[in-house]
Design a protein around this motif. Structure first.
Motif, PDB file in Angstrom:
ATOM      1  N   LEU A  15       0.801  -1.218   0.000  1.00 33.88           N
ATOM      2  CA  LEU A  15       0.000   0.000   0.000  1.00 33.88           C
ATOM      3  C   LEU A  15       0.837   1.272   0.000  1.00 33.88           C
ATOM      4  N   ASN A  16       2.145   1.142   0.196  1.00 36.21           N
ATOM      5  CA  ASN A  16       2.981   2.316   0.391  1.00 36.21           C
ATOM      6  C   ASN A  16       4.248   2.302  -0.445  1.00 36.21           C
ATOM      7  N   MET A  17       4.732   3.514  -0.743  1.00 36.61           N
ATOM      8  CA  MET A  17       6.126   3.679  -1.122  1.00 36.61           C
ATOM      9  C   MET A  17       6.900   3.892   0.167  1.00 36.61           C
ATOM     10  N   VAL A  18       8.033   3.195   0.307  1.00 44.33           N
ATOM     11  CA  VAL A  18       8.751   3.206   1.578  1.00 44.33           C
ATOM     12  C   VAL A  18      10.201   3.612   1.337  1.00 44.33           C
ATOM     13  N   ILE A  19      10.608   4.731   1.931  1.00 45.41           N
ATOM     14  CA  ILE A  19      12.008   5.143   1.837  1.00 45.41           C
ATOM     15  C   ILE A  19      12.838   4.240   2.732  1.00 45.41           C
ATOM     16  N   THR A  20      13.919   3.740   2.203  1.00 44.02           N
ATOM     17  CA  THR A  20      14.771   2.847   2.986  1.00 44.02           C
ATOM     18  C   THR A  20      16.215   3.034   2.565  1.00 44.02           C
ATOM     19  N   GLU A  21      17.091   2.406   3.302  1.00 43.89           N
ATOM     20  CA  GLU A  21      18.515   2.533   2.998  1.00 43.89           C
ATOM     21  C   GLU A  21      18.935   1.507   1.965  1.00 43.89           C
ATOM     22  N   THR A  22      20.043   1.765   1.278  1.00 38.47           N
ATOM     23  CA  THR A  22      20.657   0.796   0.382  1.00 38.47           C
ATOM     24  C   THR A  22      22.164   0.969   0.436  1.00 38.47           C
ATOM     25  N   GLY A  23      22.850  -0.124   0.453  1.00 35.11           N
ATOM     26  CA  GLY A  23      24.309  -0.064   0.442  1.00 35.11           C
ATOM     27  C   GLY A  23      24.878  -0.275  -0.940  1.00 35.11           C
ATOM     28  N   ALA A  24      24.008  -0.269  -1.955  1.00 36.95           N
ATOM     29  CA  ALA A  24      24.446  -0.609  -3.311  1.00 36.95           C
ATOM     30  C   ALA A  24      25.486   0.358  -3.845  1.00 36.95           C
ATOM     31  N   ALA A  25      25.309   1.668  -3.582  1.00 38.21           N
ATOM     32  CA  ALA A  25      26.247   2.652  -4.123  1.00 38.21           C
ATOM     33  C   ALA A  25      27.656   2.442  -3.560  1.00 38.21           C
ATOM     34  N   LYS A  26      27.733   2.234  -2.236  1.00 38.94           N
ATOM     35  CA  LYS A  26      29.048   1.964  -1.645  1.00 38.94           C
ATOM     36  C   LYS A  26      29.583   0.612  -2.079  1.00 38.94           C
ATOM     37  N   ALA A  27      28.675  -0.346  -2.292  1.00 40.38           N
ATOM     38  CA  ALA A  27      29.104  -1.691  -2.683  1.00 40.38           C
ATOM     39  C   ALA A  27      29.711  -1.713  -4.076  1.00 40.38           C
ATOM     40  N   VAL A  28      29.352  -0.743  -4.913  1.00 36.74           N
ATOM     41  CA  VAL A  28      29.929  -0.681  -6.255  1.00 36.74           C
ATOM     42  C   VAL A  28      31.451  -0.649  -6.174  1.00 36.74           C
ATOM     43  N   ALA A  29      31.974   0.092  -5.209  1.00 45.40           N
ATOM     44  CA  ALA A  29      33.423   0.249  -5.091  1.00 45.40           C
ATOM     45  C   ALA A  29      34.132  -1.054  -4.771  1.00 45.40           C
ATOM     46  N   LYS A  30      33.412  -2.007  -4.149  1.00 49.22           N
ATOM     47  CA  LYS A  30      34.036  -3.296  -3.851  1.00 49.22           C
ATOM     48  C   LYS A  30      34.357  -4.070  -5.126  1.00 49.22           C
ATOM     49  N   ALA A  31      33.515  -3.866  -6.156  1.00 50.98           N
ATOM     50  CA  ALA A  31      33.753  -4.529  -7.437  1.00 50.98           C
ATOM     51  C   ALA A  31      34.481  -3.620  -8.414  1.00 50.98           C
ATOM     52  N   LEU A  32      34.330  -2.307  -8.238  1.00 51.32           N
ATOM     53  CA  LEU A  32      34.896  -1.332  -9.161  1.00 51.32           C
ATOM     54  C   LEU A  32      35.578  -0.229  -8.337  1.00 51.32           C
ATOM     55  N   PRO A  33      36.805  -0.478  -7.875  1.00 54.52           N
ATOM     56  CA  PRO A  33      37.495   0.455  -6.970  1.00 54.52           C
ATOM     57  C   PRO A  33      37.667   1.862  -7.540  1.00 54.52           C
ATOM     58  N   ALA A  34      37.635   2.021  -8.859  1.00 51.56           N
ATOM     59  CA  ALA A  34      37.811   3.342  -9.462  1.00 51.56           C
ATOM     60  C   ALA A  34      36.736   4.318  -9.023  1.00 51.56           C
ATOM     61  N   LEU A  35      35.584   3.803  -8.563  1.00 51.55           N
ATOM     62  CA  LEU A  35      34.484   4.675  -8.155  1.00 51.55           C
ATOM     63  C   LEU A  35      34.369   4.810  -6.636  1.00 51.55           C
ATOM     64  N   ALA A  36      35.381   4.357  -5.904  1.00 50.77           N
ATOM     65  CA  ALA A  36      35.358   4.441  -4.442  1.00 50.77           C
ATOM     66  C   ALA A  36      35.216   5.896  -3.999  1.00 50.77           C
ATOM     67  N   GLY A  37      34.253   6.161  -3.113  1.00 51.27           N
ATOM     68  CA  GLY A  37      34.044   7.484  -2.565  1.00 51.27           C
ATOM     69  C   GLY A  37      33.330   8.456  -3.481  1.00 51.27           C
ATOM     70  N   LYS A  38      32.924   8.018  -4.660  1.00 49.02           N
ATOM     71  CA  LYS A  38      32.304   8.928  -5.628  1.00 49.02           C
ATOM     72  C   LYS A  38      30.775   8.841  -5.664  1.00 49.02           C
ATOM     73  N   LEU A  39      30.194   7.829  -5.021  1.00 46.53           N
ATOM     74  CA  LEU A  39      28.762   7.595  -5.166  1.00 46.53           C
ATOM     75  C   LEU A  39      28.039   7.624  -3.821  1.00 46.53           C
ATOM     76  N   THR A  40      26.824   8.175  -3.818  1.00 51.53           N
ATOM     77  CA  THR A  40      25.900   8.033  -2.691  1.00 51.53           C
ATOM     78  C   THR A  40      24.674   7.295  -3.206  1.00 51.53           C
ATOM     79  N   GLY A  41      23.830   6.842  -2.286  1.00 52.81           N
ATOM     80  CA  GLY A  41      22.670   6.077  -2.737  1.00 52.81           C
ATOM     81  C   GLY A  41      21.552   6.053  -1.726  1.00 52.81           C
ATOM     82  N   SER A  42      20.337   5.880  -2.222  1.00 49.76           N
ATOM     83  CA  SER A  42      19.167   5.671  -1.367  1.00 49.76           C
ATOM     84  C   SER A  42      18.144   4.878  -2.164  1.00 49.76           C
ATOM     85  N   SER A  43      17.076   4.456  -1.507  1.00 47.30           N
ATOM     86  CA  SER A  43      16.138   3.550  -2.165  1.00 47.30           C
ATOM     87  C   SER A  43      14.712   3.841  -1.737  1.00 47.30           C
TER      88      SER A  43
END
Length: 490
Positions: free
Chosen positions: A341-369
């Motif tokens: 019944l709702n849209m629900v704002i929540t956290e996501t670690g996906a943006a930070k997790a990108v850097a674990k696979a692609l270190p070139a983007l470490a510290g460059k991304l924020t994220g939310s869901s």
């Protein structure tokens, strides 16, 4: 339309159907007898109906490929059947294109034999590997469907068992029914039966042992004829090395893959990005998250071509099983409110997790869901600041070519239609699909919309990681082009 014109169109369609029907036995024999997986620009032909084969050919033309006729495919398939190659993933469209470029005088079989001998990826010598699914929820059942669908040649990954906690007296029948019927992905393509006396599910001839246990360390898999197994943990209960290493205490287990983001120091693997870092010494790995798999390949392509200075990732994500159907207590913020019944704002670690696979983007991304009331298919909005100005046409042309011809073509798809909505991407085997019409480019500011089937697309990525871990991925023919900054070079 005149009656004669109508009849002509109908006759042309019937001829295409008849030709497509004649291709199906060739496709099946190549797969079952030789382990050859055939596709048209990355879209598999195995287990398709005649109309499905036609649709794959037509879709290739709609995406901007040179026209591939069923007759051209027939020439390639018959040549492959005569050559009887070793197990491989063969794109018959690309072979047909190379034949057309070589001219009419070329000897078809010799030309294809030469291409078969060119791949740089070594052919697998691993034979087959036993796979155990620990947990049988949304991802576990989709993994089962994919593995069963690829079991026809007896080569590569073999699904041997699932491990669950007994839920009721008729647990086995319920597990079989959930595998056979899915409200999102439709019915299972085949038959599912139960051998109740032996706690076995039988799906399209594949016998799957059901093991009831709530202790990952207390199972003797060898008692079921399972050896050196790769256990896929779909429960998400343990995400660190200490917890997941309990699987390795069970007899018959060699390695473990977690289908969720893993905590450091576990490697988080996104196939197509950092799967080349997997070594035989890696006994426990993570396949990261569905969102990380969806956005990392696109981010890599954009960063290598145009440079990403910084960015924000907003995911519009389908609700998941950890939310409540109706308002009730939940330990997580906001997730206790009704998911349907709702849209629900929540956290996501996906943006930070990108850097674990692609270190070139470490510290460059924020994220939310934002969780939304849909059961499957999500959307990632990438709001990026680039290191140089771009235009919408430039970016879209580049990503279209990446999706068609680069080493990321298994991960990235591209669509340009004013009518597509989320349900159109249910069942996509790509990690993410760029919606070209939604792209916004203004100087160094770029916004991309990336659809992804957070269930099936992710499960397809997990299977690719399993193949990489076990060395069972078939050699790719023709070899895919490496990602390049130049659109023209692609």
């Amino acid at each position: 339309m005149a009656a004669s014109e109508f009849a002509a169109h109908r006759d042309a369609w019937v001829q295409r159907e008849e030709l497509a029907e004649s291709l199906i036995p060739l496709i099946g024999r190549l797969y079952r007898d030789h382990g050859v997986v055939t596709s048209v620009h990355g879209h598999r032909l195995i287990n398709l109906s005649a109309t499905g084969v036609i649709a794959v050919h037509d879709r290739a033309r709609e995406l901007g490929h040179a026209e591939l006729t069923l007759r051209q495919s027939e020439v390639v398939l018959r040549a492959l059947a005569e050559i009887q190659p070793a197990p491989a993933s063969v794109d018959i469209a690309r072979l047909a294109l190379s034949l057309a470029e070589a001219g009419e005088a070329v000897d078809v079989r010799e030309h294809i034999r030469r291409i078969l001998s060119e791949p740089t990826m070594p052919a697998s010598t691993a034979g087959s590997t036993d796979v155990v699914l620990y947990g049988f929820g949304r991802i576990g059942r989709l993994l089962a469907r994919i593995l069963i669908g690829q079991a026809g040649n007896g080569y590569g990954l073999r699904l041997r068992a699932i491990v669950v906690r007994r839920g009721s007296e008729n647990d086995l029948a319920k597990r079989a029914s959930l595998l056979a019927r899915d409200s999102v992905h439709g019915p299972f393509a085949g038959s599912v039966t139960v051998d109740a006396a032996n706690d076995v599910l039988i799906a399209n001839g594949t016998r799957i042992q059901v093991i009831y246990s709530d202790d990952p360390a207390g199972i003797d898999y060898t008692a079921y004829g399972i050896h050196d197994a790769l256990v896929v943990d779909n429960t998400g209960r343990w995400r660190d090395e200490e917890g997941l290493s309990r699987h390795l205490l069970s007899t018959g287990v060699a390695r473990v893959l977690l289908t969720a983001p893993g905590k450091s120091p576990l490697k988080n693997i996104v196939h197509g990005i950092n799967d080349d870092t997997i070594t035989p010494d890696d006994r426990i790995l993570s396949a990261a998250s569905c969102t990380t798999n969806a956005i990392t390949p696109v981010l890599k392509a954009i960063d290598e071509a145009f440079g990403v200075a910084r960015g924000h990732v907003e995911t519009v994500h389908s609700f998941t099983n950890d939310q409540n159907l109706t308002d009730n207590f939940h330990k997580g913020d906001r997730r206790g409110r009704s998911a349907v019944l709702n849209m629900v704002i929540t956290e996501t670690g996906a943006a930070k997790a990108v850097a674990k696979a692609l270190p070139a983007l470490a510290g460059k991304l924020t994220g939310s869901s934002i969780r939304v009331p849909t059961p499957d298919v999500s959307l990632a909005i990438l709001n990026l600041t680039l290191t140089r100005p771009v235009t919408k046409v430039e970016v879209n042309d580049y990503l279209r070519q990446v999706s068609l011809h680069s080493e990321l073509r298994q991960q990235i798809d591209y669509v340009e239609s004013p009518e597509v909505v989320s349900t159109d991407f249910v069942g996509s085997h790509r990690a993410g699909i760029v919606d070209g019409l939604a792209t916004i480019a203004d100087d160094v500011n770029l916004i991309l919309y990336v659809w992804y089937d957070n269930e099936f697309g992710y499960s397809s990525q997990v299977v690719r990681v399993l193949e990489r871990m076990t060395g069972t991925h078939p050699v790719v023919i023709p070899t895919r082009a490496q990602l390049t900054h130049s659109v023209a070079a692609l």
